[in-house]
Design an enzyme around this catalytic site. Structure first.
Site, short mmCIF file in Angstrom:
data_model
loop_
_atom_site.label_atom_id
_atom_site.label_comp_id
_atom_site.label_asym_id
_atom_site.label_seq_id
_atom_site.Cartn_x
_atom_site.Cartn_y
_atom_site.Cartn_z
N GLU A 165 0.82 -1.22 0.00
CA GLU A 165 0.00 0.00 0.00
C GLU A 165 0.85 1.27 0.00
OE1 GLU A 165 -2.83 -0.14 3.20
OE2 GLU A 165 -3.87 -1.88 2.40
N GLU A 363 -5.25 -8.74 1.04
CA GLU A 363 -5.84 -8.35 2.33
C GLU A 363 -7.31 -8.11 2.12
OE1 GLU A 363 -4.15 -5.14 4.75
OE2 GLU A 363 -2.14 -5.72 4.06
C1 BGP Z 1 -4.26 -2.19 5.97
C2 BGP Z 1 -2.79 -2.35 6.33
C3 BGP Z 1 -2.58 -3.32 7.46
C4 BGP Z 1 -3.63 -3.27 8.57
C5 BGP Z 1 -5.06 -3.11 8.03
C6 BGP Z 1 -6.13 -2.91 9.10
O1 BGP Z 1 -4.44 -1.02 5.22
O2 BGP Z 1 -2.03 -2.84 5.23
O3 BGP Z 1 -1.27 -3.12 7.92
O4 BGP Z 1 -3.31 -2.36 9.54
O5 BGP Z 1 -5.11 -2.07 7.09
O6 BGP Z 1 -6.32 -1.58 9.48
P1 BGP Z 1 -6.83 -1.10 10.90
O7 BGP Z 1 -6.11 -1.89 11.93
O8 BGP Z 1 -6.55 0.36 10.99
O9 BGP Z 1 -8.31 -1.37 10.98
#
Ligand code: BGP
Length: 460
Positions: A165, A363
């Site tokens: 990202e 993801e």
């Molecule tokens: C994505 C990232 C991850 C993780 C996820 C969840 O954008 O790549 O590293 O953090 O988001 O986000 P959050 O924990 O803020 O809900």
């Protein structure tokens, strides 16, 4: 039964900084998160910083067993640059080299496909001190670090990732006030984005130079920008939002060139980065072999309601407002919209506009605050997570049936992990982490995921 192709892989993603933790004597150097936390702990949820995380550094053997218990056939994590090169360049931390070789070997020994990312928002602090990604010297440092990794771990890694990202640090650190260095400087943002892309293309070059059979890609958080309506002003807002949020890295990574309209907008605002003409050849010649796509929620936009103040710093949402669609389906435990069809639309766009390049969903997941309230008979009964995954897989299955080249599904994440600003507020794991005891307990979704993987599909 919705059955996925035979070679389709099932697993999850995490990152080094969010899972490993720091242990006295491990030789890890500071990254910008360690530094920022020491400076402003209040900006982290519950003042919980990056030092502990889910202790994978100490528990990796047991955790790798848990990968099998939850049906993983693929796993993604990242190398922490600041662990391997505590100062970003120069001396190698031999303890880290041995650690990553042990972890990767163990994963391979279990027959699990291994995807390794080189960079998950975690610049070594020594390099941030010299202006971080604004400084071209960081591109050289990253190139050397990447080459070192290909040479020293290439025999164990199935798929490499250059960046996770990359738009996030640009937005959060340079356009808005979310991540260090909290700059609000669009010129710096454009330079950081450009240097990151150049570094990614150079990593592709190095990877193939070390071994032409190695596979390397980039992970992008993609979503089409959905316009509020078909009014020309809303359509324009969506087109421009997509240029900034998606195409700024997608086009150079997959097509080898920047979208002309994005370049024109940057020029108009005097935001073009400093570059060398030969860089553009590097970007043109070294495209990724595959894409990783992260998808959580759609981006909905509308034409902006107000003119920006002439003295305000430039931000891309000069061109669009975020739009909250009435009646949207929402994850009440995280506040994010759930829109499963987004997956299908992404797949279609990759098929139609990006040559149907091979990709994996790297993801997707459901964050839940206060998840312990769903504990029954000793473990978390997360039927909502199973429904969330099923909903997205249905759309992915439909896209694959129609010819999309998607090769795997990786959930965020396997064990509840620390998150940048949210610490452990939103739990995402197939496995619960008890923060006091560090005990790991498989949730209902973890058992279900194993069946999903073993059956290669599910009963909708
Ligand atoms: C994505 C990232 C991850 C993780 C996820 C969840 O954008 O790549 O590293 O953090 O988001 O986000 P959050 O924990 O803020 O809900």
């Amino acid at each position: 039964m919705l059955t996925f192709p035979k070679d389709f892989v099932w697993g999850s993603s995490t990152s080094g900084p969010q899972s490993e933790g720091r242990v006295a004597g491990d030789g890890k150097g500071e990254n910008l998160w360690d530094y920022w936390y020491s400076l402003e702990p209040d900006r982290f949820h519950g003042q919980i910083g990056p030092e502990t995380t889910s202790t994978f550094y100490l528990n990796y053997e047991k955790d790798i067993d848990l990968l099998l218990e939850t049906g993983h056939t693929i796993f993604r994590t990242s190398i922490q640059w600041s662990r391997l090169f505590p100062k970003g360049v120069g001396e190698v931390n031999q303890t880290a080299l041995a650690f990553y070789r042990k972890v990767f070997s163990l994963i391979k020994d279990k027959g699990i496909e291994l995807m390794v990312n080189l960079y998950h928002f975690d610049l070594p602090f020594e390099l941030q001190k010299i202006e971080g990604w604004e400084n071209r010297a960081i591109v050289d440092a990253y190139q050397a670090y990447a080459r070192f990794c290909f040479e020293n771990f290439g025999d164990l890694v199935d798929r490499w990732i250059t960046f996770n990202e990359p738009i996030v640090p640009v937005e959060c650190g340079y356009l808005y006030d979310y991540h260090y260095p909290n700059k609000l400087d669009a010129k710096a943002a454009a330079q950081v984005a450009y240097h990151t892309q150049l570094a990614s293309s150079l990593a592709v070059k190095e990877c193939h130079a070390v071994n032409s059979a190695y596979k390397i890609g980039i992970v992008l958080n993609l979503t089409p920008a959905y316009p509020r309506s078909q009014h020309p002003a809303d359509l324009k807002a969506a087109r421009i939002a997509e240029l900034f949020q998606a195409k700024s890295f997608l086009d150079p990574s997959v097509k080898g060139e920047y979208p002309q309209e994005l370049v024109a907008i940057l020029k108009e605002h005097d935001l073009l980065p400093t570059y060398r003409p030969e860089d553009l050849d590097v970007i043109r010649q070294h495209k990724v072999d595959f894409l990783g796509i992260n998808y959580y929620q759609p981006l909905r936009v509308a034409a902006p309601r107000y003119l920006p103040h002439p003295d305000a710093p430039f931000q891309p949402d000069f061109y669009y407002d975020h739009y909250v669609m009435p009646g949207r389906k929402i994850n009440p435990h995280r506040g994010w919209e759930i829109y499963e069809k987004g997956i299908y639309d992404i797949a279609q766009s990759i098929k139609e506009d990006y040559g149907n390049i091979e990709w994996l969903l790297t993801e997707n997941g459901m964050g839940v605050e206060g998840e312990e309230k769903f504990r029954e008979n000793g473990f978390i009964q997360d039927d909502y997570r199973i429904d969330f995954i099923k909903g997205h897989l249905k759309e992915l299955h439909r896209a694959i049936e129609e010819g999309s080249n998607c090769k795997g599904y990786l959930l965020w994440t396997f064990i509840d992990c620390w998150s940048w600003l949210n610490a452990y507020k939103n739990r995402y794991g197939l496995i619960e982490l008890n923060l006091e005891t560090q005990e790991r307990i498989i949730k209902k979704s973890g058992h279900w995921f194993k069946e999903l993987s073993q059956n290669g599909g599910f009963e909708p």
